[in-house]
Design a protein around this motif. Structure first.
Motif, short mmCIF file in Angstrom:
data_model
loop_
_atom_site.label_atom_id
_atom_site.label_comp_id
_atom_site.label_asym_id
_atom_site.label_seq_id
_atom_site.Cartn_x
_atom_site.Cartn_y
_atom_site.Cartn_z
N MET A 1 -5.00 1.80 -2.47
CA MET A 1 -6.04 2.52 -1.72
C MET A 1 -5.91 2.16 -0.25
O MET A 1 -5.60 1.02 0.10
N LEU A 2 -6.07 3.18 0.61
CA LEU A 2 -6.12 2.97 2.06
C LEU A 2 -7.27 3.78 2.62
O LEU A 2 -7.66 4.79 2.03
N THR A 3 -7.78 3.38 3.77
CA THR A 3 -8.82 4.19 4.40
C THR A 3 -8.17 5.28 5.22
O THR A 3 -7.02 5.17 5.65
N ALA A 4 -8.93 6.35 5.44
CA ALA A 4 -8.55 7.38 6.43
C ALA A 4 -9.85 7.98 6.93
O ALA A 4 -10.88 7.92 6.23
N TYR A 5 -9.77 8.54 8.14
CA TYR A 5 -11.00 9.06 8.76
C TYR A 5 -10.80 10.46 9.32
O TYR A 5 -11.72 11.02 9.91
N THR A 9 -4.21 12.02 9.21
CA THR A 9 -3.89 10.74 8.57
C THR A 9 -4.02 10.87 7.05
O THR A 9 -3.18 10.36 6.30
N ALA A 10 -5.05 11.55 6.62
CA ALA A 10 -5.24 11.73 5.18
C ALA A 10 -4.04 12.46 4.57
O ALA A 10 -3.53 12.09 3.50
N ALA A 11 -3.57 13.50 5.26
CA ALA A 11 -2.42 14.27 4.74
C ALA A 11 -1.19 13.38 4.64
O ALA A 11 -0.44 13.42 3.66
N LEU A 12 -0.98 12.52 5.64
CA LEU A 12 0.19 11.63 5.63
C LEU A 12 0.08 10.61 4.49
O LEU A 12 1.07 10.33 3.79
N LEU A 13 -1.10 10.06 4.29
CA LEU A 13 -1.28 9.08 3.20
C LEU A 13 -1.07 9.75 1.85
O LEU A 13 -0.46 9.19 0.95
N ASP A 14 -1.60 10.95 1.73
CA ASP A 14 -1.48 11.71 0.48
C ASP A 14 0.00 11.96 0.18
O ASP A 14 0.48 11.72 -0.93
N GLN A 15 0.73 12.40 1.22
CA GLN A 15 2.17 12.69 1.03
C GLN A 15 2.94 11.41 0.71
O GLN A 15 3.94 11.45 0.01
N ALA A 16 2.48 10.28 1.25
CA ALA A 16 3.21 9.01 1.04
C ALA A 16 2.90 8.37 -0.31
O ALA A 16 3.48 7.33 -0.64
N GLY A 17 1.99 8.96 -1.07
CA GLY A 17 1.79 8.48 -2.44
C GLY A 17 0.63 7.53 -2.66
O GLY A 17 0.58 6.85 -3.69
N VAL A 18 -0.32 7.47 -1.72
CA VAL A 18 -1.50 6.62 -1.93
C VAL A 18 -2.37 7.24 -3.03
O VAL A 18 -2.60 8.44 -3.03
N ASP A 19 -2.83 6.42 -3.95
CA ASP A 19 -3.62 6.94 -5.08
C ASP A 19 -5.05 7.29 -4.69
O ASP A 19 -5.61 8.27 -5.17
N ARG A 54 -9.89 17.72 3.34
CA ARG A 54 -9.05 18.89 3.64
C ARG A 54 -7.58 18.50 3.78
O ARG A 54 -6.69 19.32 3.59
N GLY A 55 -7.32 17.23 4.08
CA GLY A 55 -5.93 16.79 4.24
C GLY A 55 -5.26 16.36 2.94
O GLY A 55 -4.07 16.04 2.94
N THR A 56 -6.01 16.33 1.86
CA THR A 56 -5.44 15.78 0.61
C THR A 56 -5.24 16.86 -0.43
O THR A 56 -5.99 17.85 -0.48
N SER A 57 -4.21 16.67 -1.25
CA SER A 57 -4.04 17.59 -2.37
C SER A 57 -3.90 16.82 -3.67
O SER A 57 -3.90 17.39 -4.74
N ARG A 58 -3.76 15.49 -3.59
CA ARG A 58 -3.44 14.72 -4.79
C ARG A 58 -4.33 13.50 -4.96
O ARG A 58 -4.85 13.23 -6.04
#
Ligand code: KIV
Length: 246
Positions: A1-5, A9-19, A54-58
């Protein structure tokens, strides 16, 4: 888990595989420049959580109930409903020990997934008297174990263990059936969480001792902006290329 605001940033974390992406109330310190998490409002959290979603799909997106918004079960329920309806987030996080159990139970009863948060709970900084490691005495350890059990009993689906003595965090992790997510609590939690800015070195204030930055984005920004400022002042910003004729 990581924070995003924010969205990107959320899209990048999502793409990088953060659960799990946590829209933490650390928004107050990290993004809004406050000294503590206390001034951040529900509206602030909703604005940023909606952008993160809005930045996440997973990834699962969890939003903190900020200071003063979970003072009793009904208040917490109203505010958690606002968060879920207005942001798209799938779960909320509530800080607090045993006293948070009835509040969590009320939300869970209504179908809202809740993550607990014990140990160092920054919303209680004025009562705690600072940011320090928790669970050092036998009494404090017993209280944390009892709180973890009560939050699990209340229906929390996971519990953040913040800045807890590592051996105690490991013991709590062994005792519980639900996952623990540690921050500054040693390697033996089921998962780990960090504030994204502490991981990537995007800070202008000192980072907590347990954060080991893997990049220095602040330095990259200073350098890029410094070069731009120098170029603009020297009138050497490169001209856009003219289309070739013929
Ligand atoms: O607000 C936050 O960022 C948090 C994490 C540090 C767990 O609660």
């Amino acid at each position: 888990m990581l924070t995003a605001y924010d969205y990107v940033t959320a899209a990048l974390l999502d793409q990088a595989g953060v659960d799990i992406i946590l829209v933490g109330d650390s928004l107050a310190n990290v993004v809004l420049g406050y000294e503590t998490t206390l001034p951040v409002s529900l509206d602030d959290m909703i604005r940023h959580a909606a952008a993160v979603y809005r930045g996440t799909s997973r990834a699962l997106v969890v939003c903190d109930l900020p200071f003063g918004t979970a003072t009793d079960p009904d208040t917490a329920l109203r505010n958690a409903i606002d968060i879920l309806q207005q942001t798209g987030c799938q779960a909320v996080k509530i800080e607090g020990g045993a006293s948070a159990a009835p509040i969590i139970a009320r939300l869970v009863e209504q179908g809202i997934p809740v993550m607990g948060h014990i140990g160092l709970t920054p919303q209680a900084v004025h009562q705690l008297g600072g940011y320090y490691r928790h669970g050092k005495s036998d009494h404090a350890a017993d209280r944390l174990i009892a709180a973890a059990r009560q939050l699990q009993e209340a229906g929390a689906f996971a519990i953040v263990l913040e800045f807890i003595v590592p051996e105690l965090a490991a013991e709590i992790t062994r005792i519980l059936d639900i996952p623990t997510i540690g921050i500054g609590s040693g390697p033996d939690c089921a998962g780990q969480v960090l504030v994204i800015n502490d991981l990537i070195g995007l800070n202008v204030r000192p980072v907590p001792s347990f954060a080991k930055p893997k990049a220095d984005i602040a330095a990259i920004i200073r350098q890029a902006v410094g070069e731009y400022v120098t170029e603009v002042k020297a009138h050497t910003v490169s001209k856009p290329k003219e289309p070739e004729v013929g």
